[in-house]
Write a protein that holds these residues in place. Structure first.
Motif, mmCIF file in Angstrom:
data_model
loop_
_atom_site.group_PDB
_atom_site.id
_atom_site.type_symbol
_atom_site.label_atom_id
_atom_site.label_comp_id
_atom_site.label_asym_id
_atom_site.label_seq_id
_atom_site.Cartn_x
_atom_site.Cartn_y
_atom_site.Cartn_z
ATOM 1 N N PHE A 849 0.838 -1.183 0.000
ATOM 2 C CA PHE A 849 0.000 0.000 0.000
ATOM 3 C C PHE A 849 0.880 1.243 0.000
ATOM 4 O O PHE A 849 1.691 1.442 0.898
ATOM 5 N N GLU A 850 0.716 2.077 -1.008
ATOM 6 C CA GLU A 850 1.557 3.250 -1.192
ATOM 7 C C GLU A 850 0.886 4.431 -0.512
ATOM 8 O O GLU A 850 0.018 5.099 -1.066
ATOM 9 N N ILE A 851 1.288 4.740 0.723
ATOM 10 C CA ILE A 851 0.580 5.739 1.506
ATOM 11 C C ILE A 851 0.730 7.131 0.922
ATOM 12 O O ILE A 851 -0.126 7.990 1.093
ATOM 13 N N SER A 852 1.818 7.380 0.180
ATOM 14 C CA SER A 852 1.989 8.697 -0.428
ATOM 15 C C SER A 852 0.935 8.965 -1.487
ATOM 16 O O SER A 852 0.773 10.109 -1.931
ATOM 17 N N SER A 853 0.196 7.929 -1.914
ATOM 18 C CA SER A 853 -0.870 8.120 -2.897
ATOM 19 C C SER A 853 -1.972 9.038 -2.384
ATOM 20 O O SER A 853 -2.684 9.643 -3.187
ATOM 21 N N VAL A 854 -2.129 9.131 -1.084
ATOM 22 C CA VAL A 854 -3.256 9.899 -0.537
ATOM 23 C C VAL A 854 -2.883 11.333 -0.210
ATOM 24 O O VAL A 854 -3.740 12.090 0.251
ATOM 25 N N TYR A 855 -1.643 11.735 -0.457
ATOM 26 C CA TYR A 855 -1.200 13.044 0.010
ATOM 27 C C TYR A 855 -1.854 14.214 -0.721
ATOM 28 O O TYR A 855 -1.731 15.347 -0.275
ATOM 29 N N ARG A 856 -2.533 13.961 -1.837
ATOM 30 C CA ARG A 856 -3.248 15.053 -2.504
ATOM 31 C C ARG A 856 -4.634 15.259 -1.901
ATOM 32 O O ARG A 856 -5.326 16.204 -2.269
ATOM 33 N N PHE A 857 -5.017 14.360 -0.988
ATOM 34 C CA PHE A 857 -6.299 14.488 -0.300
ATOM 35 C C PHE A 857 -6.125 14.805 1.184
ATOM 36 O O PHE A 857 -6.927 15.516 1.769
ATOM 37 N N ILE A 858 -5.094 14.226 1.798
ATOM 38 C CA ILE A 858 -4.893 14.409 3.236
ATOM 39 C C ILE A 858 -3.438 14.118 3.566
ATOM 40 O O ILE A 858 -2.832 13.203 2.981
ATOM 41 N N THR A 859 -2.870 14.897 4.483
ATOM 42 C CA THR A 859 -1.509 14.638 4.944
ATOM 43 C C THR A 859 -1.454 14.420 6.449
ATOM 44 O O THR A 859 -0.481 13.875 6.958
ATOM 45 N N ILE A 860 -2.483 14.863 7.185
ATOM 46 C CA ILE A 860 -2.537 14.607 8.625
ATOM 47 C C ILE A 860 -2.825 13.133 8.845
ATOM 48 O O ILE A 860 -3.741 12.569 8.225
ATOM 49 N N PHE A 861 -2.060 12.494 9.725
ATOM 50 C CA PHE A 861 -2.190 11.046 9.925
ATOM 51 C C PHE A 861 -3.586 10.686 10.397
ATOM 52 O O PHE A 861 -4.040 11.119 11.461
ATOM 53 N N SER A 862 -4.264 9.905 9.581
ATOM 54 C CA SER A 862 -5.604 9.399 9.903
ATOM 55 C C SER A 862 -5.705 8.008 9.295
ATOM 56 O O SER A 862 -6.044 7.861 8.113
ATOM 57 N N PRO A 863 -5.375 6.967 10.060
ATOM 58 C CA PRO A 863 -5.209 5.631 9.471
ATOM 59 C C PRO A 863 -6.437 5.107 8.752
ATOM 60 O O PRO A 863 -6.328 4.490 7.683
ATOM 61 N N PHE A 864 -7.635 5.362 9.287
ATOM 62 C CA PHE A 864 -8.817 4.788 8.665
ATOM 63 C C PHE A 864 -9.186 5.517 7.374
ATOM 64 O O PHE A 864 -9.554 4.889 6.381
ATOM 65 N N LEU A 865 -9.085 6.861 7.374
ATOM 66 C CA LEU A 865 -9.377 7.598 6.151
ATOM 67 C C LEU A 865 -8.340 7.304 5.084
ATOM 68 O O LEU A 865 -8.674 7.103 3.909
ATOM 69 N N MET A 866 -7.070 7.256 5.476
ATOM 70 C CA MET A 866 -6.021 6.933 4.506
ATOM 71 C C MET A 866 -6.199 5.522 3.949
ATOM 72 O O MET A 866 -6.051 5.295 2.744
ATOM 73 N N SER A 867 -6.533 4.588 4.822
ATOM 74 C CA SER A 867 -6.753 3.213 4.357
ATOM 75 C C SER A 867 -7.941 3.140 3.411
ATOM 76 O O SER A 867 -7.905 2.429 2.405
ATOM 77 N N ALA A 868 -8.994 3.899 3.724
ATOM 78 C CA ALA A 868 -10.170 3.900 2.856
ATOM 79 C C ALA A 868 -9.830 4.442 1.469
ATOM 80 O O ALA A 868 -10.284 3.906 0.453
ATOM 81 N N LEU A 869 -9.014 5.496 1.405
ATOM 82 C CA LEU A 869 -8.617 6.048 0.115
ATOM 83 C C LEU A 869 -7.753 5.065 -0.670
ATOM 84 O O LEU A 869 -7.914 4.902 -1.887
ATOM 85 N N LEU A 870 -6.828 4.401 0.023
ATOM 86 C CA LEU A 870 -5.974 3.423 -0.646
ATOM 87 C C LEU A 870 -6.791 2.262 -1.197
ATOM 88 O O LEU A 870 -6.579 1.803 -2.327
ATOM 89 N N ILE A 871 -7.732 1.770 -0.396
ATOM 90 C CA ILE A 871 -8.557 0.646 -0.838
ATOM 91 C C ILE A 871 -9.454 1.065 -2.004
ATOM 92 O O ILE A 871 -9.666 0.308 -2.956
ATOM 93 N N PHE A 872 -9.972 2.298 -1.929
ATOM 94 C CA PHE A 872 -10.794 2.798 -3.034
ATOM 95 C C PHE A 872 -9.993 2.842 -4.333
ATOM 96 O O PHE A 872 -10.488 2.457 -5.400
ATOM 97 N N LYS A 873 -8.759 3.296 -4.250
ATOM 98 C CA LYS A 873 -7.901 3.316 -5.445
ATOM 99 C C LYS A 873 -7.714 1.904 -5.997
ATOM 100 O O LYS A 873 -7.792 1.680 -7.213
ATOM 101 N N LEU A 874 -7.469 0.933 -5.109
ATOM 102 C CA LEU A 874 -7.267 -0.442 -5.557
ATOM 103 C C LEU A 874 -8.538 -1.052 -6.123
ATOM 104 O O LEU A 874 -8.493 -1.948 -6.966
ATOM 105 N N PHE A 875 -9.707 -0.556 -5.674
ATOM 106 C CA PHE A 875 -10.978 -1.074 -6.160
ATOM 107 C C PHE A 875 -11.275 -0.638 -7.594
ATOM 108 O O PHE A 875 -12.010 -1.315 -8.319
#
Length: 970
Positions: A849-875
């Protein structure tokens, strides 16, 4: 036929519900078979060691520094010359001991800290709480200490300190919004040190704080999150990460001088380590050595001084590849030359071994559930103290073995003891006698042997029910697959109706079968109740019993079905055999692809060569489609040669927007300028597009272009200013949210709707991309388009050449029965579905999971929101595959749910294969991947069903264009 279709509609929901329940339950079995929690719930240990040492402990207080996300090689490389002013390098060479601490997956912060502080590997149920709160309270070094002082991350410090009794802990953590991936996070480490400095300063005027600090068995824990945050944001080879290593080194130096000047009694022990490492792509979680190998440096009171090796000893050390001992599933090789530490003895440990080391230094009992083995080579003790410490560690681990054995013996109807430890009492007595006789070497050796046996026995009882559960789960999967075959044959094939009537068999036989099944289920549940088995054991047995009861109810139908098959011609049997062999070959190919994704490269190169030849053979003259299939297949084949660690190439993401627009314009041109005598007759509408359709298309094109621009603008600004502007964040969220809604308002023809879906999910995918995966989106869509065109062409050729299909091509809305040749659809679907998994990385690895993928949406650490964005991208690629699958089922007029069940059937063939490949030995990378593979396939039934439900919103109103063939055309 109508009655048959009505039964099918009523029963498929029931089949889906059973399938979801079965896979959800059976997926959990992997933990019961291989990885049961080491926490003993209820009861007390049988042996109660009061402490590790009867004499005065070597240290009054202990400082634990954990640099979150610091990988071993980057740390030791940085410490090497010319960094001669490194404090920890000076410690390694002059004052302490060093080595590599090997973590276990999941290599996440909470599991790593649990193993360091509590000495055991995380309870799998903790994942249900995001590894933030304790699903089960456990013992730790902090519980045993008189007082614990801790400062650091809000995700770690409260886990261990919030549950301590009042007055037993002094702790604080910074606000969550401090964890900003757009900044240099090294200030978080300074925050922890500054808080401790403030506490020491306050103690000069506060007698209560002064008394707390001067009592013995004190633990100071500083959690340093900077390396983890900077590793995620900038990669572990970046200057920011490497500078953070320097910051951590300076904090260790400052804290050491602070403690020594404040206490001035040389009674403080220091442990410096990390909870996990960091992959090159800035992620962690799996068992790769970059994630499992962390540094360990210990010095101060009670710690041995370094041992320098002669040249011959160095050679022997490297030849043995392990001068200390076996470390779980790792045997470390020679110390890398770039570390410049090959002349000093390296002592590797398992991460859980740090807990008994800390307990021994403070004279505390080891945590109750610790499975760590005391690394005695780190300790500066006399032989008597060493023998006492090793014996205490052995008794603590023996406690758990005895408790496990006792609990299993109390509940088992037929108990099988662990034979090597049936005489453990005599071994203990021999150890005690050796200590009394001051034969400490023998006592240590016997204690270590007993400890290893206890660990083996503990593992024996953790996997005690292995054979029983493996048998039940395997029978369950086989029963489910047979039931699925029965349902598909009954509801979606053209087998004679008289077979359907035979499924009930003799009148009243169903009731007898159900009665027998209920009796068997009750008997098995009674046995499990007597053995005090976990509730999931009951679920496994009941599910398997239910499935085989259903099979017995359909026994007459199965018998009649086999008889009907024997009546078929030799050619029919040959076709069935060839189709089965091809299906098995494809499924085994997919199994192998989980460990070598490059196989897809050869797959698509082969398709690019053979596909056009077969296409021109069956549909002569279709050169456009043949060339298209060739180019699209070869274009996609290159992506599985790309590294799984996606390099950042934002210019490539921007250019991918242009590729997506070009593909959309091409499909739009075909949609408008179609020719009614070609295969895209099914894909376009009769009427010209209205102004609304044109406006929607250009709006979607504009959103893709704007998203490409925002990729460049957001990334460039963050790189320069190291922050994400709220305006950029708002625009990105608005683009992503708006674009995925627009396809619902597009035209209902196949090309119009699929093009709109492709454009609708492009903006969020681009905004979540950092490199070549954005190009993969376009290449993957081209292959899916080729699949749709090929199926349309074959169907067009079949309809055109059939004299029985005069008149309306698809005006009749009835679905036809499934045929043997239709198995190609689910097989191709599964190949493309797995390409969506592995086309841009290794989905089976947590660390992919490439966490830097979400940095255009959020940079403050939020594990569940970041995980949701990563999973959405993979979907998103999966959504494209299922939309194409749904369109094809409408084009060739087959029941989509029937093909879905065949997909699940094929998936379960792979699931059983992966079930037997799961392992709990070998490297942690192999163990973690084997679990991931089984989990992915077992969850696929739920996963695909969920995606079918999502995509049905977009595809349910797709219309196949109505066309009429003239006799001349036929």
């Amino acid at each position: 036929m109508e009655n048959r279709k009505m039964r099918s509609r009523r029963s498929w929901r029931w089949v889906v519900a059973v399938g979801v329940a079965l896979h959800a339950v059976y997926m959990l079995s992997i933990f019961d078979i291989y990885f049961k929690t080491p926490i003993l719930r209820g009861g007390m240990p049988l042996v109660h060691p009061k402490g590790t040492l009867s004499s005065h402990p070597p240290a009054k207080r202990l400082v634990l520094l954990v640099a979150d996300g610091l990988r071993a090689d980057k740390f030791f490389q940085f410490q090497a010359p010319p960094a001669s002013n490194s404090f920890l390098r000076h410690v390694i060479r002059r004052h302490g001991r060093w080595g590599v601490s090997h973590a276990r997956p999941p290599t996440e912060s909470r599991p790593g800290h649990v193993s360091i502080i509590a000495g055991f590997y995380e309870d799998p149920s903790a994942v249900t709480k995001g590894w933030k709160s304790n699903p089960v309270e456990f013992d730790s070094v902090f519980n045993r200490s008189r007082h614990t002082i801790s400062f650091g991350s809000p995700d770690i410090v409260p886990i261990f300190c919030s549950s301590l009794p009042p007055g037993r802990a002094t702790w604080a953590s910074y606000p969550p919004h401090f964890q900003d991936f757009a900044t240099d996070a090294s200030f978080l480490d300074h925050w922890s040190l500054d808080q401790f400095k403030s506490l020491l300063n306050a103690s000069l005027s506060d007698p209560h704080t002064n008394r707390l600090l001067h009592q013995d068995q004190l633990v100071v824990f500083l959690h340093l999150l900077g390396c983890d945050t900077n590793g995620h944001a900038h990669r572990p080879y970046s200057p920011i990460y490497l500078n953070n290593v320097k910051v951590v080194d300076s904090i260790a130096r400052d804290l050491y001088h602070l403690m020594e000047s404040y206490f001035n009694d040389s009674s403080t022990a220091y442990i410096f380590t990390a909870d996990h490492g960091m992959s090159d792509k800035g992620s962690h979680g799996d068992g790769h050595p970059s994630n499992t190998d962390t540094p360990l440096v210990a010095w101060g009171a009670g710690i041995n001084f370094p041992t320098y090796l002669t040249f011959s000893q160095q050679s022997q050390h490297h030849a043995n590849a392990n001068a200390f001992r076996f470390v779980d599933h790792h045997m470390h090789g020679p110390t890398p030359q770039e570390w410049d530490l090959h002349d000093i003895q390296r002592l590797d440990v398992n991460q859980a071994d740090i807990a008994p080391l800390m307990a021994t230094l403070l004279g505390l009992p080891c945590p109750v559930n610790s499975v760590g083995s005391l690394p005695k080579e780190y300790l500066n003790l006399n032989k008597e103290q060493e023998a006492e410490a090793v014996l205490a560690n052995t008794k603590q681990i023996l406690n758990q073995f005895l408790r496990k054995s006792q609990l299993k013996q109390q509940s088992s109807l037929y108990f099988k003891p662990f034979k090597p430890l049936e005489n453990y009492q005599s071994i203990l007595q021999e150890i005690e006698d050796s200590i009394l006789a001051r034969n400490f070497g023998t006592a240590i050796r016997l204690s270590e042997t007993l400890r290893e046996l206890a660990l083996s026995g503990f593992h024996y009882f953790q996997t005690y029910d292995w054979h029983m559960l493996m048998t039940v789960i395997t029978l369950g999967y086989l029963g489910w697959m047979i039931n699925l075959i029965i349902h598909v044959v009954e509801s979606y094939t053209s087998f004679p109706m008289n077979l359907i009537t035979k499924k009930s068999g003799v009148p009243g036989s169903s009731k007898a079968v159900y009665f027998g099944g209920c009796l068997l289920a009750a008997f098995l549940s009674f046995l499990l109740f007597l053995e005090k088995s976990p509730p999931l054991y009951h679920a496994y047995f009941l599910m398997t019993t239910f499935l085989w009861t259903q099979i017995m109810r359909n026994f007459q139908f199965l018998k009649a079905l086999c008889g009907e098959l024997t009546k078929k011609s030799l050619m029919s049997h040959f076709k069935l055999l060839v189709t089965s062999c091809v299906a098995i070959f494809v499924l085994e190919f997919l199994v192998m692809s989980f460990t070598d994704r490059k196989l897809y490269t050869w797959c698509f190169l082969f398709v690019g060569l053979l596909g056009p030849v077969l296409l021109l053979y069956f549909i002569p003259g279709n050169y456009f489609l043949a060339v298209f299939v060739w180019l699209a297949s070869w274009f996609l084949s290159g992506f599985t040669l790309m590294p799984a660690e996606i390099p950042e190439k934002n210019n490539l993401v921007v250019l991918s927007g242009a590729l997506i627009v070009a593909i959309a314009l091409a499909t739009r041109w075909i949609d408008i300028n179609k020719r009614s005598d070609k295969f895209w007759v099914y894909l376009s509408e009769d009427t010209k597009k209205g102004s609304t359709s044109r406006m929607l298309f250009f709006v979607q094109i504009s959103l893709v272009a704007l998203s490409s621009a925002m990729v460049w603008i957001s990334t460039s600004h963050r790189a320069e200013k190291r922050q994400l502007l709220p305006l950029h964040q708002l625009i990105n969220w608005s683009l992503a949210g708006t674009s995925i809604v627009l396809p619902l308002f597009s035209q209902s023809s196949v090309l119009s709707r699929l093009t709109s879906i492709f454009l609708g999910f492009a903006p969020p995918f681009l905004l979540l991309s950092i490199g070549y995966e954005a190009v993969f989106y376009g290449a993957f869509a081209l292959v899916l388009t080729g699949w749709i065109l090929v199926e349309s062409a074959f169907n067009y050729s079949k309809e055109k050449g059939s004299s029985s299909r005069l008149g309306t091509l698809v005006g009749d809305t009835d679905e036809r029965y499934l045929e043997l040749s239709d198995l190609r659809i689910p097989l191709i679907f599964m190949v493309l579905f797995n390409v969506a998994f592995f086309g841009t990385g290794n989905f089976a690895s947590i660390a992919s999971f490439e966490i830097s993928s979400v940095y255009r949406f959020i940079t403050i650490f939020s594990p569940f929101l970041m995980s949701a964005l990563l999973i959405f991208k993979l979907f998103i690629p999966f959504i494209l595959v299922i939309c194409a699958f749904s369109a094809i089922t409408k084009i060739i007029r087959v029941p989509r749910i029937g093909l879905y069940f065949i997909v699940i059937l094929f998936s379960d063939v792979m699931t059983i294969h992966f079930f037997f490949l799961v392992r709990n030995t070998g490297s942690w990378m192999e163990i973690g991947n084997s679990i991931s593979h089984f989990g992915i396939m077992s969850a696929q039934v739920v996963f695909v069903l969920m995606l079918f439900a999502i995509t049905n919103v977009y595809t349910k109103d797709i219309q196949i264009a109505t066309r009429h063939f003239s006799n001349k055309a036929l």
